[in-house]
Design an enzyme around this catalytic site. Structure first.
Site, PDB file in Angstrom:
ATOM      1  N   ASP A   1     -61.112 -84.862  44.854  1.00 34.25           N
ATOM      2  CA  ASP A   1     -61.549 -83.715  43.417  1.00 34.25           C
ATOM      3  C   ASP A   1     -60.451 -84.202  42.882  1.00 34.25           C
ATOM      4  OD1 ASP A   1     -61.189 -81.469  42.485  1.00 34.25           O
ATOM      5  OD2 ASP A   1     -60.028 -79.927  43.960  1.00 34.25           O
TER       6      ASP A   1
ATOM      7  N   HIS B   1     -60.160 -82.621  39.860  1.00 33.66           N
ATOM      8  CA  HIS B   1     -59.626 -81.187  39.866  1.00 33.66           C
ATOM      9  C   HIS B   1     -57.929 -80.885  38.891  1.00 33.66           C
ATOM     10  CE1 HIS B   1     -63.725 -79.607  40.061  1.00 33.66           C
ATOM     11  NE2 HIS B   1     -63.872 -78.888  39.360  1.00 33.66           N
TER      12      HIS B   1
ATOM     13  N   CYS C   1     -65.604 -82.452  35.134  1.00 32.46           N
ATOM     14  CA  CYS C   1     -65.642 -83.223  36.783  1.00 32.46           C
ATOM     15  C   CYS C   1     -66.333 -83.809  37.171  1.00 32.46           C
ATOM     16  CB  CYS C   1     -64.780 -81.354  37.271  1.00 32.46           C
ATOM     17  SG  CYS C   1     -66.333 -79.994  37.408  1.00 32.46           S
TER      18      CYS C   1
END
Length: 404
Positions: free
Chosen positions: A285, A287, A83
């Site tokens: 994000d 993820h 990430c």
């Protein structure tokens, strides 16, 4: 094709637009406050669609699966560990967008984009021959003490990007990573005034050749007197949590026209912060796990999964882990001079300063030597394909003396 097969095909192709988390669905509040996104302001009450368009135009890099194994025998997905690398890719991609297309460039679905846009996108594909791929970043991280598959922190990603940029001739960036919370103006000017090889070669060519070279680069060509600067400032803004005394200065950085946002998040959970609303940070994000996307037969990349089409997530700034890295892009020297003025006005006024900006190289530091361009270069999307050369480069101690 049966209905079920057709549906499966659609779900596979546009999975990022269908995989929606509860946090994504939270609407922006009805308020008269300004929203700041990478140096641009939006009045939320009257410009919400413009705001969302600006956010969705940012390149969004997420976990991917089913790419070729890293190093030949390593992982074929970065889910669970990549990430921060993806956030570093997003920050660098924003710098390249500003470099070639400008901050005001916008993206629209199904609309033909400039060729520079496709070339930028191809720099980040998950292939070992792409200059800023997950493969190259993970392997370069070995020289920073990180095993392939190990989580990176903001400073490690900054060091990796600094090294990889030396191989990237097309974008020709000077990457400066500050040390000890100190940005040294003299060192940056010394580094950015070093002429790129292409400019030196062009200077020796006849006028006709010079004109042709300039035209081929288009409007994005920069003066050879200044190498476009990617400035990364790793910071520790507290011990276990962010010190509230830094909040205002941190937010001011997102207002600067040179802003590339910030890398950070929570322990082992990295986000790319692009702006703020009140005391809430706005972030992209990484993820979400998507399938590897490669170039198509026509040499183009289907970019639908590289833009986040849902409203972005937000978090209270006091929930931020204190380990962060700020990013700024200065295409021309005047942009850097302007940034220095803004820092002196907005950051250095605080009693407890977030970082220092000094004119001269500190006398107790080792001498600053601008990183030299390696002999092996890349033309943007193509990159070196020799692990031995990468390992040899990792061992060069002159790149480790100063984190600059």
């Amino acid at each position: 094709m049966s209905y079920s097969l057709c549906l499966a095909h659609i779900l596979s192709k546009y999975e990022n637009q269908i995989t929606i988390f509860a946090d994504y669905l939270e609407e922006f509040p009805d308020t008269d406050e300004l929203v700041w996104i990478l140096g641009k302001q939006h009045l939320l009450k009257t410009e919400k669609s413009k705001l969302l368009s600006d956010i969705s135009a940012r390149l969004w890099f997420t976990y991917r699966r089913k790419f070729s194994p890293i190093g030949g025998t390593g992982p074929s997905s970065d889910a669970g560990w990549g990430c921060m690398l993806r956030c570093g890719q997003m920050m660098l991609a924003q710098a390249l967008i500003c470099r070639h297309l400008g901050r005001d460039w916008n993206w629209e679905r199904q609309k033909e984009q400039p060729k520079e846009y496709q070339r930028i996108l191809q720099c980040f594909l998950d292939r070992k021959d792409c200059c800023y791929s997950i493969h190259q970043m993970a392997q370069m991280g070995v020289g920073e003490g990180k095993s392939i598959g190990e989580w990176f922190g903001p400073n490690t990603v900054a060091q990796v990007l600094k090294k990889l940029a030396l191989f990237d001739e097309w974008n020709s960036l000077a990457v400066y990573v500050s040390m000890d919370n100190t940005v040294v103006i003299e060192d940056i000017k010394k580094m950015c005034h070093t002429l790129p090889l292409s400019a030196e070669t062009a200077a020796e060519s006849p006028p006709e050749s010079l004109n042709a070279s300039t035209q081929s680069k288009g409007p994005s060509a920069c003066s050879p007197a200044w190498k476009p600067l990617l400035l990364i400032v790793p910071l520790r803004l507290g011990i276990n949590q962010i010190n509230p005394v830094y909040v205002d200065a941190f937010k001011e950085c997102f207002k600067m026209p040179q802003s590339l946002g910030a890398l950070g998040g929570k322990p082992n959970n990295a986000y790319y912060f692009i702006g703020f609303l009140g005391d809430e940070l706005i972030f992209l994000d990484p993820h979400t796990t998507q399938t590897f996307v490669d170039t198509e037969e026509n040499g183009m990349v289907d970019d639908q999964t590289f833009h986040c089409l849902q409203p972005p997530q937000r978090m209270n700034i006091l929930n931020l882990d204190p380990s962060v890295a700020l990013g700024f892009f200065c295409k021309e020297e005047k942009d850097f001079d302007s940034w220095c003025s803004l820092v002196q006005k907005e950051i250095l006024k605080e009693n407890l300063r977030m970082f220092e900006l000094v004119q001269k190289h500190p006398s107790h530091w080792p001498p600053f030597v601008p990183p030299a361009k390696p002999e092996v270069t890349t033309t943007g999307a193509e990159f070196i394909d020799s692990t031995e050369q990468l390992e040899e480069f990792d061992l060069e101690e002159d790149f480790e003396i100063l984190s600059i």
